[in-house]
Scaffold this active site. Sequence first.
Site, short mmCIF file in Angstrom:
data_model
loop_
_atom_site.label_atom_id
_atom_site.label_comp_id
_atom_site.label_asym_id
_atom_site.label_seq_id
_atom_site.Cartn_x
_atom_site.Cartn_y
_atom_site.Cartn_z
N SER A 11 37.77 10.00 -5.07
CA SER A 11 38.08 9.30 -3.63
C SER A 11 38.45 7.84 -3.57
O SER A 11 38.36 7.00 -4.38
CB SER A 11 36.69 9.25 -2.78
OG SER A 11 36.88 8.99 -1.48
N CYS A 123 29.74 1.94 -1.79
CA CYS A 123 31.00 1.34 -1.77
C CYS A 123 30.84 -0.17 -1.88
O CYS A 123 29.99 -0.76 -1.07
CB CYS A 123 31.73 1.71 -0.38
SG CYS A 123 33.19 0.64 -0.43
N GLY A 228 36.71 4.32 -15.38
CA GLY A 228 37.43 3.92 -16.70
C GLY A 228 37.90 4.99 -17.39
O GLY A 228 38.39 4.70 -18.76
#
Lengths: 267, 218
Positions: A11, A123, A228
């Site tokens: 997302s 977030c 990552g």
Amino acid sequence: MELRPPIVIASGTGGMGEYLKLIDPKHIGAYTLKTITFNPRRGNPPPRLIATQNYLINSIGLENVGVEKFIEELENRVYDELFKKVKVIFSFAGENFEEYLLVAQKMAPYQDRFVAFECNFSCPNVHFNPLSNVVELERMLSELRKRLNVFLIAKLGVEGAFIEEIAKIVEDCGWNGVTLINTIRALHVDGDRIIKGGISGPVLKPIALRAVYEVRKKTNLYIIASGGIMNEQDAEQFFKVGANAISVGTALYKDPKMIEKIAQKFS
Amino acid sequence: MENFSLTRSELVQLTADTFIISFNEWIDFEPIQFIMIETETSIVRKPFGLGRWNGKLAIGVQIIGPGTNYIVQQSVLEAHGPCGKGFVPPEGKGAMIATPACLPMALDLHKRYGCDVFIGSLEELSIEIPFPLVVGDEAFLNLLRSLEGYDWFLVIGSDQMEKISYDILKGKAEVFVSFNEYMACGIGACRGCAKETKNGLKHLCIDGPVLRGEEVWS
């Protein structure tokens, strides 16, 4: 949830399906849309990005059209091509717990169109951190579970609590999966400019690996590993420590073809 | 929009730090569209405006750090594009004002629309170019002050050069500027290249890179 290949477009980074211009959908297990909130969000002011060889810091701030407009777009068939090509995960968030419920309530009639709902609880570019109030979070998880009859995924970060303890609560509340992890709050100094945002890219991998490892030991949740993953070797390590699928975000910016390379190895 | 590898055909040095790279591959694009090029020095690709050089696809590169240095050194580059909204000039007589690194874009725009082109450089160029060249800051400012009789201008260069140009040219004609902002995807997905305008946020990779100067600086 069966994802073949077990690769998810993350997302935020993947936008609203734009990467299908550059990636053959057969290499994508599921495509997660940008997070939708109850109210439209303009996002954070520029500058919003800074990149180095090892990390990207973004400060987009959940820019999105809001759930009402998103539903209007759904009904106007804006995303029909996307749905035809790939499985789609709906991502949502709120500026408080009530807004999570309101988005869920609005989206419940459309839930069958999505392979899963991903609830963004982490977030780093907004002020509200649901993981910092475990009691409220548990209430919210239970309420959302009652209202949605869909594969439910909690997107967790490492700020606020030990991630495996939160993941156990997620599982106990009847949710199906977790995405581990989100970006982490970070800061970059560039001359006189200070850029605050969420960090992603290779520096995140060891932290995400540990999170997946710990959550796998403690739960049977479906784990989408994120953080990552830049190549096939990174993906392999996440599967080794217990991921069911991997989510690719920042690597799209380095090389969109990386998805195909990972898919060929893990299909 | 596609992924592609670009193999270098020619590397032309214009100044100590500015180069034109032409490629063997052919890509259709609209004026001022750009491609995102991969480097070893960053986990995001970097945008470069597309143009032509000796009839071939080309970009201009000013070396400002390890990423641009990497691009000049490579014989094969990985990229995707074309990105951005093509620039369609308004009716009337127009001129592009640009830095040497924009020469391929200028050649393309001149060929398509017949507009005038003026190049402002801090140093003399090592080759002859088919456009008027002014060297040094004072000469550049004098050039801007002397430009009359145009209906539109397009300015492409550094942030500082663009702002100075806009301030001098804004009363003379409509001024378009190719704006710069950090970019990650180049295709409208990441929303990183947001630019404040008087009409709200614009995203340079899909709404730009060219905007009206007055949208940003009025």
